[in-house]
Structures are given as structure tokens and as C-alpha cells.
Design an enzyme around this catalytic site. Structure first.
Site, PDB file in Angstrom:
ATOM      1  N   GLY A  83       0.829  -1.210   0.000  1.00 24.18           N
ATOM      2  CA  GLY A  83       0.000   0.000   0.000  1.00 24.18           C
ATOM      3  C   GLY A  83       0.852   1.243   0.000  1.00 24.18           C
ATOM      4  O   GLY A  83       2.069   1.192  -0.195  1.00 24.18           O
ATOM      5  N   GLY A  94       2.212   4.438   2.009  1.00 25.22           N
ATOM      6  CA  GLY A  94       2.453   5.031   3.326  1.00 25.22           C
ATOM      7  C   GLY A  94       2.394   6.541   3.216  1.00 25.22           C
ATOM      8  O   GLY A  94       1.953   7.071   2.190  1.00 25.22           O
ATOM      9  N   PHE A 105       4.774   8.831   2.842  1.00 24.55           N
ATOM     10  CA  PHE A 105       5.595   9.468   1.806  1.00 24.55           C
ATOM     11  C   PHE A 105       5.920   8.587   0.615  1.00 24.55           C
ATOM     12  O   PHE A 105       6.610   9.003  -0.288  1.00 24.55           O
ATOM     13  CB  PHE A 105       6.912   9.957   2.413  1.00 24.55           C
ATOM     14  CG  PHE A 105       6.722  11.156   3.288  1.00 24.55           C
ATOM     15  CD1 PHE A 105       6.197  12.329   2.773  1.00 24.55           C
ATOM     16  CD2 PHE A 105       7.062  11.113   4.629  1.00 24.55           C
ATOM     17  CE1 PHE A 105       6.020  13.431   3.579  1.00 24.55           C
ATOM     18  CE2 PHE A 105       6.888  12.219   5.438  1.00 24.55           C
ATOM     19  CZ  PHE A 105       6.357  13.382   4.914  1.00 24.55           C
ATOM     20  N   ARG A 143       5.548   4.339  -1.485  1.00 21.73           N
ATOM     21  CA  ARG A 143       4.918   3.020  -1.568  1.00 21.73           C
ATOM     22  C   ARG A 143       5.605   2.061  -0.619  1.00 21.73           C
ATOM     23  O   ARG A 143       6.767   2.250  -0.271  1.00 21.73           O
ATOM     24  CB  ARG A 143       5.065   2.504  -2.994  1.00 21.73           C
ATOM     25  CG  ARG A 143       4.277   3.375  -3.920  1.00 21.73           C
ATOM     26  CD  ARG A 143       4.105   2.728  -5.243  1.00 21.73           C
ATOM     27  NE  ARG A 143       3.157   3.549  -5.984  1.00 21.73           N
ATOM     28  CZ  ARG A 143       3.113   3.600  -7.292  1.00 21.73           C
ATOM     29  NH1 ARG A 143       3.948   2.900  -8.006  1.00 21.73           N
ATOM     30  NH2 ARG A 143       2.225   4.355  -7.888  1.00 21.73           N
ATOM     31  N   CYS A 144       4.881   1.016  -0.278  1.00 22.80           N
ATOM     32  CA  CYS A 144       5.428   0.037   0.648  1.00 22.80           C
ATOM     33  C   CYS A 144       5.268  -1.362   0.057  1.00 22.80           C
ATOM     34  O   CYS A 144       4.174  -1.729  -0.375  1.00 22.80           O
ATOM     35  CB  CYS A 144       4.677   0.155   1.963  1.00 22.80           C
ATOM     36  SG  CYS A 144       5.372  -0.882   3.239  1.00 22.80           S
ATOM     37  N   LYS A 202       9.698   0.595   2.618  1.00 28.40           N
ATOM     38  CA  LYS A 202       9.054   1.843   2.202  1.00 28.40           C
ATOM     39  C   LYS A 202       9.986   2.520   1.208  1.00 28.40           C
ATOM     40  O   LYS A 202      11.165   2.738   1.520  1.00 28.40           O
ATOM     41  CB  LYS A 202       8.853   2.703   3.440  1.00 28.40           C
ATOM     42  CG  LYS A 202       8.027   3.933   3.240  1.00 28.40           C
ATOM     43  CD  LYS A 202       7.755   4.504   4.610  1.00 28.40           C
ATOM     44  CE  LYS A 202       7.056   5.803   4.603  1.00 28.40           C
ATOM     45  NZ  LYS A 202       6.798   6.274   5.955  1.00 28.40           N
ATOM     46  N   ASP A 238      -0.102  11.458  14.142  1.00 32.07           N
ATOM     47  CA  ASP A 238      -0.950  10.877  13.094  1.00 32.07           C
ATOM     48  C   ASP A 238      -1.462   9.498  13.534  1.00 32.07           C
ATOM     49  O   ASP A 238      -1.377   8.525  12.785  1.00 32.07           O
ATOM     50  CB  ASP A 238      -0.178  10.794  11.772  1.00 32.07           C
ATOM     51  CG  ASP A 238      -1.111  10.638  10.564  1.00 32.07           C
ATOM     52  OD1 ASP A 238      -2.312  10.945  10.695  1.00 32.07           O
ATOM     53  OD2 ASP A 238      -0.630  10.192   9.501  1.00 32.07           O
TER      54      ASP A 238
HETATM   55  N1  9ZP Z   1      -3.472  -4.767   3.330  1.00 26.29           N
HETATM   56  C1  9ZP Z   1      -4.562  -4.954   2.448  1.00 26.29           C
HETATM   57  C2  9ZP Z   1      -5.819  -5.399   3.031  1.00 26.29           C
HETATM   58  C3  9ZP Z   1      -5.643  -4.016   2.458  1.00 26.29           C
HETATM   59  C4  9ZP Z   1      -2.424  -5.611   3.263  1.00 26.29           C
HETATM   60  O1  9ZP Z   1      -2.437  -6.542   2.491  1.00 26.29           O
HETATM   61  C5  9ZP Z   1      -1.281  -5.364   4.158  1.00 26.29           C
HETATM   62  C6  9ZP Z   1      -0.423  -6.442   4.397  1.00 26.29           C
HETATM   63  C7  9ZP Z   1       0.686  -6.240   5.222  1.00 26.29           C
HETATM   64  O2  9ZP Z   1       1.586  -7.239   5.494  1.00 26.29           O
HETATM   65  C8  9ZP Z   1       1.498  -8.462   4.791  1.00 26.29           C
HETATM   66  C9  9ZP Z   1       0.955  -4.989   5.797  1.00 26.29           C
HETATM   67  C10 9ZP Z   1       0.083  -3.936   5.549  1.00 26.29           C
HETATM   68  C11 9ZP Z   1      -1.031  -4.126   4.727  1.00 26.29           C
HETATM   69  N2  9ZP Z   1       2.078  -4.925   6.582  1.00 26.29           N
HETATM   70  C12 9ZP Z   1       2.750  -3.813   7.003  1.00 26.29           C
HETATM   71  N3  9ZP Z   1       2.399  -2.589   6.575  1.00 26.29           N
HETATM   72  C13 9ZP Z   1       3.064  -1.522   6.997  1.00 26.29           C
HETATM   73  C14 9ZP Z   1       4.117  -1.677   7.897  1.00 26.29           C
HETATM   74  C15 9ZP Z   1       4.485  -2.951   8.317  1.00 26.29           C
HETATM   75  N4  9ZP Z   1       3.806  -4.011   7.858  1.00 26.29           N
HETATM   76  N5  9ZP Z   1       4.756  -0.556   8.402  1.00 26.29           N
HETATM   77  C16 9ZP Z   1       5.933  -0.406   9.043  1.00 26.29           C
HETATM   78  N6  9ZP Z   1       6.085   0.897   9.295  1.00 26.29           N
HETATM   79  N7  9ZP Z   1       5.062   1.632   8.833  1.00 26.29           N
HETATM   80  C17 9ZP Z   1       4.065   0.733   8.312  1.00 26.29           C
HETATM   81  C18 9ZP Z   1       3.570   0.908   6.888  1.00 26.29           C
HETATM   82  C19 9ZP Z   1       4.698   0.946   5.923  1.00 26.29           C
HETATM   83  C20 9ZP Z   1       5.183   2.243   5.542  1.00 26.29           C
HETATM   84  N8  9ZP Z   1       2.723  -0.246   6.552  1.00 26.29           N
HETATM   85  C21 9ZP Z   1       1.538  -0.074   5.676  1.00 26.29           C
HETATM   86  C22 9ZP Z   1       1.032   1.300   5.500  1.00 26.29           C
HETATM   87  C23 9ZP Z   1       0.307   1.292   4.194  1.00 26.29           C
HETATM   88  C24 9ZP Z   1       0.772   0.146   3.426  1.00 26.29           C
HETATM   89  C25 9ZP Z   1       1.749  -0.577   4.267  1.00 26.29           C
END
Ligand code: 9ZP
Length: 356
Positions: free
Chosen positions: A31, A33, A35, A37-38, A53, A147
Site C-alpha cells: 500500500g 504510506g 511518503f 509506496r510500501c 518503504k 498521526d
Molecule cells: N493490506 C490490504 C488489506 C488491504 C495488506 O495486504 C497489508 C499487508 C501487510 O503485510 C502483509 C501490511 C500492511 C497491509 N504490513 C505492514 N504494513 C506496513 C508496515 C508494516 N507491515 N509498516 C511499518 N512501518 N510503517 C508501516 C507501513 C509501511 C510504511 N505499513 C503499511 C502502511 C500502508 C501500506 C503498508
């Protein structure tokens, strides 16, 4: 392996950290984040998985953003707590800043809420206790998150919650001064943040109150068809109280969503509130709670038998059954928009730079 190149994403299936020599295989897009994409990535030599990220350097040149991302890393690298997402390392790759973060494999609480509609009070206590533990650590280090929202509360394979995306976190302002930038997520902005009176610890408590309300009802407390209408509701602390909320939940929300920041409870006050002290909190949650209503049973033989049967049935109470959620209440007090459009993750953050 065929290199891929899509839009402004870094080209290639593999991403190399030239500093450490580590190579990461890029997996699916998780998805967007704050700033960038992740992606899910795998460290090729160890097989370890992370969330990566990726922030385009061009984007970093935007006013103030470079400093802010620098600050995010600076702050984040120094933090180590079981309820704060870990930042393992950062590097640049073909004009992109890459942040290697702890992967939380069950996604965010916003994802869980989307699948479930709304959550029960015991499980909300379970998640919120962990968020509060992480937030106490942040506040204890002189940091405000700025946030807090369900999409920034990530859930691990073991059903533990971690606070993520410290993109807007900032040191608390010196005594007598407050940070005045208007940033955060519009629906969760506290009245004092809207009025540029600054963002302090009480503004994080307000946002946490918004997240608590959203988890329990499936809707954010403050909505509006236009920004101005939303801000009027926030300033007046006008939110509907659906009948399914317990008196304790209502009372705690009224304290956390007090328009006067000085009157809001501390994190300790929140934990000491009857919502937490009088209600049952499970020690752990089964992973199926990501998709269906969990049923909490005791330890006596009959409960064990029921638990066994529950496994056979697939578990959970249907909406409207005892222990399950009651059917959604008819719209009350304030007009509501289409539920499928409800901004349950809190929406995109808003950033207006400048201090007062
Ligand atoms: N989500 C869909 C159902 C809508 C997912 O599939 C999903 C799956 C994940 O792991 C398999 C996941 C998030 C969404 N994992 C994850 N996202 C993070 C994250 C760690 N793990 N982060 C660590 N630091 N910040 C967060 C941030 C990343 C920048 N995120 C999410 C924020 C938006 C997308 C990822």
C-alpha cells in the site's frame, strides 16, 4: 529474472543496499504510506521478510520533505519497543530512499475493521492496551506521534499490535511553546490543532479517542461532506453516540474527545478508566478475529468442549446473536454518508507546513 519498471517505482525485481551488500527481492505492493509506496520484500541470503518503504528522491526535494524524512529515520532508529514498528536500516537505491521496516503480516487495524464492520469492546481493549504501551514509550521519549489512526496500528503474525509510520512524529515542543503546523489526518485533528494552537500529548489522546470510537462503531466520530463541515463538528466536539456503546465506553470517549486539551485524560487515566478496569480484556486473540467475531470462553471443562466445537464450526457469533454485534443502529443525530465510503483508516494525512 526480467527487470520490471512501472511508473515511478524503482526498476528491477531486486533492490540492493550497496552499503551492506544485502539484496532484497521485491514482493507485492502492500500500500501507500505517508511518503511513498510500501512493498513486502525478502532478504535473499537470509529469507527474512520486511516491509520496504520506497520514497522517490524527487519527492524528497519538495519543500521541507527531505528534512522530515531524515527526521523520521533519525527518531525511528533510536526507538526500540515491542509495540513500535522497528526500522532496521535505510539506504538509497537508484534515486529512491528505502526504509527497511518490520513487517506486520496481518496488515492494519483499519484492514481488520473493514473486514469486520466493527469490533467488540474486549478486543478493542486488547488492541488499545498495546497501542497505549507503545504510545507511553513515545511520549516518555518526548515524542508526539501526530498521526494516530487505525491504519497506523499494524498487527503481527502473533496478533500483537505495533504503532507504525512515524512520518509525522516530532519532539514535544519546549515548555510554553507548541508546534503549530497543521498536519495529521483531517478527521482525527484535535480542535487545538485546527486552530493552530499546537500539537501536544493531549492532541495524541484526542486522535486515540477518534481511533477508539471508529473501532467500536465502524465510523469515525467526525465526518462532513466538506472540510468546513468536518471542522465545525470537530470544534464543537459533536459526534453521534450509537446505542451499542456501553456506558463506560461513552464516558471514556467523552473524556478523550473533550474540546479542551487540558481537560483530557493522560494515558494512565485512560488505563485506569472503568472501560478498562471493569471490562474483560482477553490475553490473546485468535487470528480468525481478523475476519470474524471472536468468542471468549473460560477454562472450565464445558468451555473447553465448546471451544473444540467452535473450532469445528469455524467460530464466531453471527451479528445479532448474544455475544455478537447488534445490527447497525438507524442513523441518529448527525447525517451519515454511505457506510462503504466511511473513512475508517482515518484517511490520508494532511500537511500544511508552518509554525506559530
Ligand atoms: N493490506 C490490504 C488489506 C488491504 C495488506 O495486504 C497489508 C499487508 C501487510 O503485510 C502483509 C501490511 C500492511 C497491509 N504490513 C505492514 N504494513 C506496513 C508496515 C508494516 N507491515 N509498516 C511499518 N512501518 N510503517 C508501516 C507501513 C509501511 C510504511 N505499513 C503499511 C502502511 C500502508 C501500506 C503498508
Amino acid at each position: 529474472m526480467v527487470p520490471g519498471h512501472a511508473g515511478d517505482e524503482p526498476p528491477g525485481w531486486y533492490i540492493e543496499d550497496s552499503g551492506s551488500g544485502m539484496i532484497y527481492k521485491r514482493g507485492r505492493l502492500l500500500g501507500q504510506g505517508t511518503f511513498g509506496r510500501c512493498y513486502r520484500v525478502t532478504e535473499v541470503t537470509t529469507g527474512r521478510v520486511y516491509a520496504l518503504k520506497v520514497v522517490p528522491r524527487a519527492g524528497l526535494a519538495a519543500v521541507g520533505t527531505g528534512d522530515r524524512v531524515e527526521r523520521e529515520q533519525e527518531l525511528h532508529r533510536q526507538l526500540s519497543h515491542r509495540h513500535i514498528v522497528r526500522l532496521h536500516r535505510h539506504f538509497t537505491h537508484r534515486g529512491h530512499l528505502c526504509l527497511l521496516l518490520e513487517l506486520c503480516s496481518r496488515g492494519s487495524l483499519a484492514d481488520i475493521l473493514r473486514a469486520r464492520g466493527r469490533l467488540g469492546e474486549p478486543e478493542v481493549r486488547f488492541y488499545l492496551r498495546q497501542v497505549i504501551s507503545g504510545l507511553r514509550y513515545l511520549h516518555g521519549h518526548g515524542l508526539v506521534h501526530r498521526d494516530l489512526k487505525l491504519s497506523n496500528f499494524l498487527v503481527t503474525e502473533e496478533m500483537q499490535v505495533k504503532i507504525g509510520d512515524l512520518g509525522l512524529a516530532r519532539g514535544a515542543a519546549p515548555p510554553g511553546r507548541r508546534w503549530g503546523a497543521l498536519c495529521g489526518t483531517p478527521s482525527h485533528l484535535a480542535p487545538e490543532v485546527l486552530d493552530r494552537r499546537g500539537h501536544g500529548v493531549p492532541s495524541d489522546i484526542w486522535a486515540l479517542g477518534c481511533a477508539l470510537y471508529t473501532a467500536l462503531t465502524g465510523r469515525p466520530p467526525f465526518e462532513g461532506s466538506q472540510r468546513l463541515e468536518l471542522y465545525q463538528h470537530i470544534r464543537g466536539a459533536r459526534y453521534p453516540l450509537p446505542p451499542q456503546l456501553s456506558p463506560q465506553a461513552r464516558a471514556l470517549l467523552a473524556l478523550m474527545l473533550d474540546p479542551d486539551p487540558a481537560a483530557r485524560p493522560s494515558l494512565q487515566d485512560v488505563l485506569d478508566h472503568p472501560f478498562f478496569t471493569q471490562g474483560f480484556t482477553p490475553h490473546r486473540l485468535p487470528p480468525r478475529a481478523c475476519h470474524s467475531v471472536p468468542v471468549f470462553l473460560g477454562r472450565d471443562p464445558l468451555c473447553r468442549l465448546l471451544r473444540g466445537l467452535q473450532c469445528c464450526w469455524g467460530g464466531g457469533c453471527a451479528p445479532g446473536t448474544p455475544g455478537g454485534p447488534s445490527p447497525p443502529p438507524p442513523g441518529k443525530q448527525l447525517p451519515r454518508q454511505d457506510p462503504s465510503q466511511a473513512n475508517i483508516g482515518g484517511g490520508k494525512p494532511l500537511l500544511v507546513l508552518g509554525t506559530v
